[in-house]
Design a protein around this motif. Structure first.
Motif, PDB file in Angstrom:
ATOM      1  N   LEU B   4       0.859  -1.178   0.000  1.00 13.32           N
ATOM      2  CA  LEU B   4       0.000   0.000   0.000  1.00 13.32           C
ATOM      3  C   LEU B   4       0.900   1.235   0.000  1.00 13.32           C
ATOM      4  N   ILE B   5       1.378   1.608  -1.177  1.00 14.71           N
ATOM      5  CA  ILE B   5       2.283   2.751  -1.286  1.00 14.71           C
ATOM      6  C   ILE B   5       1.952   3.532  -2.554  1.00 14.71           C
ATOM      7  N   VAL B  11       7.556   6.502   0.599  1.00 16.52           N
ATOM      8  CA  VAL B  11       6.926   5.677   1.643  1.00 16.52           C
ATOM      9  C   VAL B  11       7.158   6.279   3.019  1.00 16.52           C
ATOM     10  N   LEU B  12       8.414   6.556   3.328  1.00 15.24           N
ATOM     11  CA  LEU B  12       8.733   6.997   4.683  1.00 15.24           C
ATOM     12  C   LEU B  12       8.072   8.327   5.010  1.00 15.24           C
ATOM     13  N   GLU B  14       5.450   9.856   3.668  1.00 22.53           N
ATOM     14  CA  GLU B  14       3.980   9.791   3.753  1.00 22.53           C
ATOM     15  C   GLU B  14       3.542   9.058   5.016  1.00 22.53           C
ATOM     16  N   SER B  15       4.279   8.017   5.367  1.00 23.19           N
ATOM     17  CA  SER B  15       3.922   7.262   6.560  1.00 23.19           C
ATOM     18  C   SER B  15       4.150   8.109   7.815  1.00 23.19           C
ATOM     19  N   ASP B  17       4.007  11.334   7.998  1.00 19.78           N
ATOM     20  CA  ASP B  17       2.963  12.363   8.051  1.00 19.78           C
ATOM     21  C   ASP B  17       1.658  11.786   8.623  1.00 19.78           C
ATOM     22  N   GLY B  18       1.306  10.594   8.197  1.00 21.22           N
ATOM     23  CA  GLY B  18       0.111   9.950   8.738  1.00 21.22           C
ATOM     24  C   GLY B  18       0.263   9.664  10.230  1.00 21.22           C
ATOM     25  N   PHE B  19       1.440   9.203  10.592  1.00 14.62           N
ATOM     26  CA  PHE B  19       1.732   8.892  11.995  1.00 14.62           C
ATOM     27  C   PHE B  19       1.630  10.153  12.868  1.00 14.62           C
ATOM     28  N   ALA B  21       0.016  12.900  12.232  1.00 17.54           N
ATOM     29  CA  ALA B  21      -1.375  13.386  12.278  1.00 17.54           C
ATOM     30  C   ALA B  21      -2.196  12.560  13.265  1.00 17.54           C
ATOM     31  N   ALA B  22      -1.992  11.256  13.240  1.00 22.50           N
ATOM     32  CA  ALA B  22      -2.791  10.372  14.095  1.00 22.50           C
ATOM     33  C   ALA B  22      -2.443  10.526  15.569  1.00 22.50           C
ATOM     34  N   SER B  54      14.148   2.766   9.222  1.00 23.19           N
ATOM     35  CA  SER B  54      12.711   2.538   9.249  1.00 23.19           C
ATOM     36  C   SER B  54      12.412   1.114   8.767  1.00 23.19           C
ATOM     37  N   GLU B  57       8.622  -0.471  12.360  1.00 19.65           N
ATOM     38  CA  GLU B  57       7.543   0.169  13.097  1.00 19.65           C
ATOM     39  C   GLU B  57       6.744  -0.838  13.928  1.00 19.65           C
TER      40      GLU B  57
END
Lengths: 329, 329
Positions: B4-5, B11-12, B14-15, B17-19, B21-22, B54, B57
């Motif tokens: 899922l990329i 990858v790093l 975007e991941s 940024d999601g992390f 935000a969450a 990375s 996780e």
């Protein structure tokens, strides 16, 4: 089949024994492993009971504990728990205020929970979850499937039960949360049921199953593998179309892995989904990211969006102490 | 490669940024995503800083927050963070009491953290973890590899820092916890680095890699797939042989999935490992079960055993509030 098991027949019992040992402070295993029960019940509280086929861990046993479920009945892998399991669990958690069943909408589960409700002679109400927008009818389902949104119902209703809400109000609350919650998933790789020994469906190297069910049931269509953004667009798009939240709404965004999806990818999906929600004027005010409603070793993800109001936010934020979700305690 | 990329290059970011935000309530992302930092620092507390490639996780960024790390530097996938990342993170978390680096024993990590320590001009001490008993030298390592035991060091040292322990004492504590902690893992399926696009090693359908490293490095030997009990016997046996705990000891048992291993199998391994420990007169008094130190989408498991005394138990039980571990708060 490559699995960490001793034999297909004993997977569930050995796993439950490990689970009960690791979380002995929170829960205990009923006789013959028919249910997992919260160690300390709260007299006068409505008993919250869920269950379903195993293979979706941590759902449901991982959500047993303070602020969430009082008991969960694990069926065999992808198989409904039996009515006698459910009846014994209901007896174990009914402290006089009745029992609420939270049931995912699959024919076997609905039938067995309904039968148990009729046979137990106790005061019972049921919430049936059906948050999956992918398809209207599915392999094991009349009507929509109940999937990852179920944990949101369990968490919020659990918090309300903890502060003394009576059975009828909990049933109404559960139905309302279910109505505000929608999900859809995609599979990149199938899963293998231990007793079957082979993948339960096949996908080519460049294919994915859009709208897959949590037992690997067919979804909307099989398509070529797409980018994370394109996948998020389709999942969130289908959810928003069906849910039709008011612009300006706040939501809980649950990005759920199916069992074999690394966290780095799940957070990447959070980033995509959040941006798409923002584009629709929706704010993700709460997040849950991880593998919570799984399908054994299936690779893929589901997205769940649940519209929040003040009460829902409070219920979500309320203390919870289970094996899989814990905060405020 | 099924991931899922949106592209291997992003990858790093975007991941992350999601992390961020969450988990905006807990942490924030430094400029240019060089580090993840605890949102609210505690003045006068020693800053705890870790990091590494990375792909593991939630390690390490998932352990940033109250009671654990103050910052984590994420390198590219399976690549050490650069000295300038580490220096900027150290500056961001040093409130006057100095900074403790917690570093897994890989040549690149040790070199870059050492360089940063020399260049930063701040008061810095380092704990290097090397809990993997599988091999004495490995692909990227002189001496033993640092693996899942690292999170136990981070948790316990984090709790001690939170209650005001000074830098030199924290360094001594971290070294001591590392000495009491041993791990070993096994891979059933390899992992795929996004930029490479293909699995980083191959295993036949009936093979597993016993003693595998968390980047898929070779372990002790490649053998035929065995039962969960036989795997647990070999992993726990190697750990106990090396650790030689006193009979009657209490330990923390960490059963860690590598990324694509379902929870139902991890709890089954808990059951096996616990029984083997009991047979050796060792009691698992604390448990942690889940995918915490992963290798992208590798399937397999590692077992970690850490000998507990009263202080270690208290530090383990102390409140923690991070993305991946949370209790007491």
């Amino acid at each position: 089949m490559k699995k960490l098991i001793n034999g297909a027949d004993t997977v569930l019992e050995e796993s439950l024994d490990g689970f009960a040992a690791a979380h002995a402070d929170i829960l205990l295993l009923g006789a013959e492993r028919k249910f997992v029960r919260r160690r300390t019940l709260k007299p006068g509280k409505v008993g919250l009971l869920s269950g379903g086929g195993s293979g979706h861990e941590p759902l449901h046993a991982g959500f047993v504990g303070r602020g969430m479920l009082d008991a969960a009945c694990p069926g065999q892998v992808f198989t409904s728990p039996t009515p006698d399991q459910i009846i014994e669990a209901a007896e174990a958690v009914d402290t006089g205020a009745g029992v609420l069943f939270i049931v995912k909408n699959y024919e076997g589960d609905v039938m067995n929970f309904t039968m148990a409700a009729e046979m137990t002679g106790r005061e019972v109400a049921s919430v049936v979850t059906n948050d999956d927008v992918a398809v209207e009818r599915s392999t094991y389902t009349t009507g929509r499937r109940g999937v990852a949104g179920t944990l949101i119902v369990e968490k919020m209703v659990g918090a309300a039960a903890e502060i003394g809400m009576p059975l009828a109000a909990l049933k109404a609350l559960g139905d309302e949360i279910n109505r505000r919650t929608r999900s859809m998933g995609v599979a990149l790789l199938p899963c293998t049921v231990p007793a079957a020994g082979r993948p339960n469906f096949t996908l080519a190297d460049d294919e994915m199953e859009m709208g897959v069910g949590i037992h690997g049931e067919p979804g909307r269509r099989r398509v070529r593998l797409a980018s994370a953004d394109a996948i998020a667009e389709e999942l969130v798009g289908a959810i928003l179309k069906d849910l039709a939240p008011e612009p300006g709404s706040e939501v809980l965004l649950l990005v759920n892995g199916f069992g074999a999806t690394p966290l780095i990818e799940l957070y990447l999906m959070v980033n995509s989904a959040k941006r798409i929600l923002e584009g629709a004027g929706i704010t993700a005010a709460r997040f849950l990211t991880g593998s919570y409603v799984t399908s054994l070793d299936m690779a893929g993800v589901s997205i769940t969006v649940s519209v929040l109001d003040g009460q829902a936010k409070e219920l979500w934020d309320a203390p919870v102490h289970t094996a899989a979700l814990r905060w405020g305690t």
